[in-house]
Scaffold this motif. Structure first.
Motif, mmCIF file in Angstrom:
data_model
loop_
_atom_site.group_PDB
_atom_site.id
_atom_site.type_symbol
_atom_site.label_atom_id
_atom_site.label_comp_id
_atom_site.label_asym_id
_atom_site.label_seq_id
_atom_site.Cartn_x
_atom_site.Cartn_y
_atom_site.Cartn_z
ATOM 1 N N ALA A 1 -11.800 8.513 3.091
ATOM 2 C CA ALA A 1 -11.189 9.702 3.322
ATOM 3 C C ALA A 1 -10.294 9.823 4.525
ATOM 4 O O ALA A 1 -9.195 10.370 4.376
ATOM 5 C CB ALA A 1 -11.917 10.715 2.892
ATOM 6 N N ALA A 2 -10.915 9.113 5.472
ATOM 7 C CA ALA A 2 -10.078 9.232 6.962
ATOM 8 C C ALA A 2 -8.823 8.315 6.670
ATOM 9 O O ALA A 2 -7.963 8.442 7.183
ATOM 10 C CB ALA A 2 -11.070 8.746 7.865
ATOM 11 N N ASP A 3 -8.895 7.119 6.040
ATOM 12 C CA ASP A 3 -7.860 6.215 5.909
ATOM 13 C C ASP A 3 -6.783 6.910 5.112
ATOM 14 O O ASP A 3 -5.681 6.802 5.325
ATOM 15 C CB ASP A 3 -8.242 5.038 5.029
ATOM 16 N N TRP A 4 -7.355 7.755 4.035
ATOM 17 C CA TRP A 4 -6.245 8.235 3.222
ATOM 18 C C TRP A 4 -5.561 9.505 3.954
ATOM 19 O O TRP A 4 -4.147 9.546 3.877
ATOM 20 C CB TRP A 4 -6.922 8.696 1.890
ATOM 21 N N ALA A 5 -6.175 9.968 4.824
ATOM 22 C CA ALA A 5 -5.731 11.156 5.574
ATOM 23 C C ALA A 5 -4.635 10.585 6.675
ATOM 24 O O ALA A 5 -3.774 11.441 6.862
ATOM 25 C CB ALA A 5 -6.761 11.915 6.144
ATOM 26 N N LEU A 6 -5.082 9.587 7.261
ATOM 27 C CA LEU A 6 -4.175 8.987 8.215
ATOM 28 C C LEU A 6 -2.970 8.431 7.397
ATOM 29 O O LEU A 6 -1.646 8.958 7.873
ATOM 30 C CB LEU A 6 -4.684 7.850 8.855
ATOM 31 N N ALA A 7 -3.242 7.829 6.268
ATOM 32 C CA ALA A 7 -1.999 7.320 5.460
ATOM 33 C C ALA A 7 -1.027 8.704 5.101
ATOM 34 O O ALA A 7 0.152 8.883 5.224
ATOM 35 C CB ALA A 7 -2.440 6.730 4.145
ATOM 36 N N ASP A 8 -1.816 9.866 4.773
ATOM 37 C CA ASP A 8 -0.966 10.960 4.361
ATOM 38 C C ASP A 8 -0.256 11.520 5.478
ATOM 39 O O ASP A 8 0.926 12.093 5.302
ATOM 40 C CB ASP A 8 -2.218 12.026 3.869
ATOM 41 N N ALA A 9 -0.785 11.467 6.717
ATOM 42 C CA ALA A 9 -0.170 11.985 7.937
ATOM 43 C C ALA A 9 0.924 10.837 8.353
ATOM 44 O O ALA A 9 1.823 11.375 9.370
ATOM 45 C CB ALA A 9 -1.352 12.332 9.011
ATOM 46 N N GLY A 10 1.058 9.749 7.755
ATOM 47 C CA GLY A 10 1.982 8.819 8.515
ATOM 48 C C GLY A 10 1.361 8.289 9.772
ATOM 49 O O GLY A 10 2.281 8.015 10.685
ATOM 50 N N ILE A 11 0.245 8.407 10.003
ATOM 51 C CA ILE A 11 -0.146 8.114 11.374
ATOM 52 C C ILE A 11 -1.022 6.375 11.237
ATOM 53 O O ILE A 11 -1.387 6.018 10.287
ATOM 54 C CB ILE A 11 -1.477 8.675 11.926
ATOM 55 N N THR A 12 -0.372 5.572 12.065
ATOM 56 C CA THR A 12 -1.077 4.184 12.359
ATOM 57 C C THR A 12 -1.653 4.444 13.684
ATOM 58 O O THR A 12 -1.142 4.067 14.510
ATOM 59 C CB THR A 12 -0.069 3.232 12.185
ATOM 60 N N PRO A 13 -2.945 4.606 13.547
ATOM 61 C CA PRO A 13 -3.913 4.378 14.838
ATOM 62 C C PRO A 13 -3.557 3.426 15.847
ATOM 63 O O PRO A 13 -3.426 3.825 17.107
ATOM 64 C CB PRO A 13 -5.456 4.643 14.547
#
Lengths: 404, 89
Positions: A80-92
């Motif tokens: 879910a964290a991966d999906w949330a980051l992708a949804d936010a357009g964030i590449t950590p």
């Protein structure tokens, strides 16, 4: 004084849908994920229904390195964290490590993992117990694993206050943003639908023992008889509003206000403190009760607690003064995962200008609530109030609004 | 009688089962002298792997054997040294 904190990414693992899109389609469609348990054979237990997340195959989402060291709740939280980051357009990997933190909530830790290791301990001996038991069961493990996987070294932690923790984590994330960390991964995913977790939950005495999926969890209904537990939740990306604007992020909504209270000692004669939590959240948001367009209720499904929530809502909004809904009637109560999922539903309701329904409930008229029943209700929505209560006296309230 | 040697294949099998493999790491590559840390295995993964070796081979390794072996070759040598001692005893 409202905090400049916005939600820019959402990842969902819910009993009625894996992924944000499926969850929202199911929720608007009134599709319930409550059914007879399949993770283990529930014959012989007094309660046999649960909300299980469908179709989650950890190996499809995570490297094999993480499989031997994680409980189901952590695997779903990581995905879910991966999906949330992708949804936010964030590449950590592209951001400074100390500009990103992780604050999640947890209610029970990794029970299924712990059960497996306890079984090995007693059937095979201590040398068979996984070294990973040292942390895989732990409340903070979802925060820790999300932090490690994404290289996030900013302020991190875990909040443990049962169902209220799902909102308390968002509040703690907002505090960290106010203190200067631009991005916090927050929310919660819980899962303890295994025999050990099940007997622990049963011992609370508040679970429904109905075998009928459509009659088991009926908050605000005269037939209310306890709750059905579920697994899952939502992971959210919270950012400093300025930072989000500077990078041109798409914003799901803003966190306007928060309040938390603790109930007085049982038998003290003093009233429960949910109303004060809601009032505190409204004051923090700088809005009046009249500004709230919809309430996502805690919806305990137990008569005394339902009455207490209804009394708080009518005291604040008047009789049938605001639309109230409980989409968790389609998922069961997800412990710490419930409120982040309700915040998700609230943000999508604000986006789509439609209130998702409460299913299967025939509301008790004395409660004086305008429950949104059976069908989604189109409405002009600007601001939503989300309530969550945790066993033992925790009350939390969060006010959210759309992007502008 | 020669003791069954502990090979790289044995180690890879036990590593995978105990701790999996990190993204982007090919255990079938030239890994004998690559440090475990570079392969994505921290101390807990090696503790878990050491425990699995002990159970499968019926031996007991000192903690230092596992913490001191920083590459697959070092760990394989340490296990084989232990097996031959155990076999001779």
């Amino acid at each position: 004084m409202s905090a400049p904190a916005v939600i820019t990414g959402i990842g969902v693992a819910a009993p009625n849908g894996l992924g944000l899109r499926d969850y929202w389609a199911a929720t608007l469609g009134g599709k319930s994920g409550i059914a007879r348990l399949t993770h283990f054979d529930p014959s012989g237990y007094p309660a046999q229904l649960a909300g299980e997340v469908p179709g989650f195959v950890a190996e499809d989402h995570l490297p094999s390195r993480l499989i031997p060291q994680t409980d189901r709740m952590t695997r779903m939280a990581l995905a879910a964290a991966d999906w949330a980051l992708a949804d936010a357009g964030i590449t950590p990997a592209e951001l400074p490590s100390f500009d990103m933190g992780v604050v999640t909530a947890s209610s029970s830790g990794g029970f299924e993992f712990g059960q497996g290791e306890l079984r090995k301990l007693w059937s095979q001996g201590s040398q068979f117990v996984s070294a990973y038991q040292s942390f895989a069961w732990f409340y903070a493990v979802n925060s820790g694993q999300i932090s490690i996987r994404n290289g996030m070294k900013g302020p991190s932690g875990v909040v443990v206050s049962d169902q209220a923790g799902g909102l308390d984590a968002l509040a703690q994330a907002r505090r960290q943003i106010r203190r200067g960390t631009p991005l916090i991964v927050t929310g919660a995913v819980d899962a303890s639908l295994c025999p050990w977790g099940w007997v622990a939950q049963l011992s609370g005495g508040r679970m429904s023992t109905s075998a009928e999926a459509a009659r088991a969890y009926l908050p605000f209904d005269r037939e209310a008889r306890g709750y059905v537990p579920g697994e899952g939740g939502a992971i959210l990306i919270m950012e400093d509003a300025e930072a989000a604007r500077a990078r041109g992020a798409r914003v799901h909504g803003r966190i306007l206000g928060y309040g938390a209270t603790f109930d007085p000692r049982p038998g003290s004669g003093r009233p429960p403190a949910l109303l004060r939590a809601a009032r505190t959240a409204l004051a923090d948001a700088g809005v009046d009760a009249a500004d709230i367009d919809v309430v996502f209720a805690d919806a305990a499904g137990e008569p005394a607690a339902d009455r207490a929530e209804a009394e708080a809502l009518t005291a604040l909004f008047g009789i049938r003064g605001v639309p109230v809904t409980a989409p968790k009637t389609m998922t069961g109560r997800l412990y710490s995962g419930a409120a982040p999922l309700d915040v998700t539903a609230a943000l999508l309701a604000l986006r789509d200008q439609v209130i998702p329904p409460t299913v299967h409930v025939e509301p008790c008229p004395e409660y004086g609530l305008d429950l949104v029943l059976a069908q989604p209700r189109p409405a002009k929505l600007r601001t939503a109030l989300v309530l969550a209560r945790g066993h033992g006296g925790f009350n939390s309230a969060l006010v959210v609004c759309g992007p502008e | 009688m020669a003791t069954a040697a502990f090979t790289l294949d044995d180690l890879k099998r036990i590593l995978l089962q105990s701790a999996g493999a990190a993204e982007g790491v090919d255990l079938d590559g030239e890994i004998l002298d690559t440090e475990f840390e570079v392969l994505g295995y921290e101390s807990l993964a090696l503790l878990e792997t050491g425990g699995a070796i002990e159970r499968e081979y019926g031996i007991s390794l000192d903690d230092e054997v596992i913490t001191d072996a920083d590459t697959p070759r070092a760990l394989i040598d340490a296990v084989n040294a232990h097996l031959s001692t155990a076999g001779a005893a």
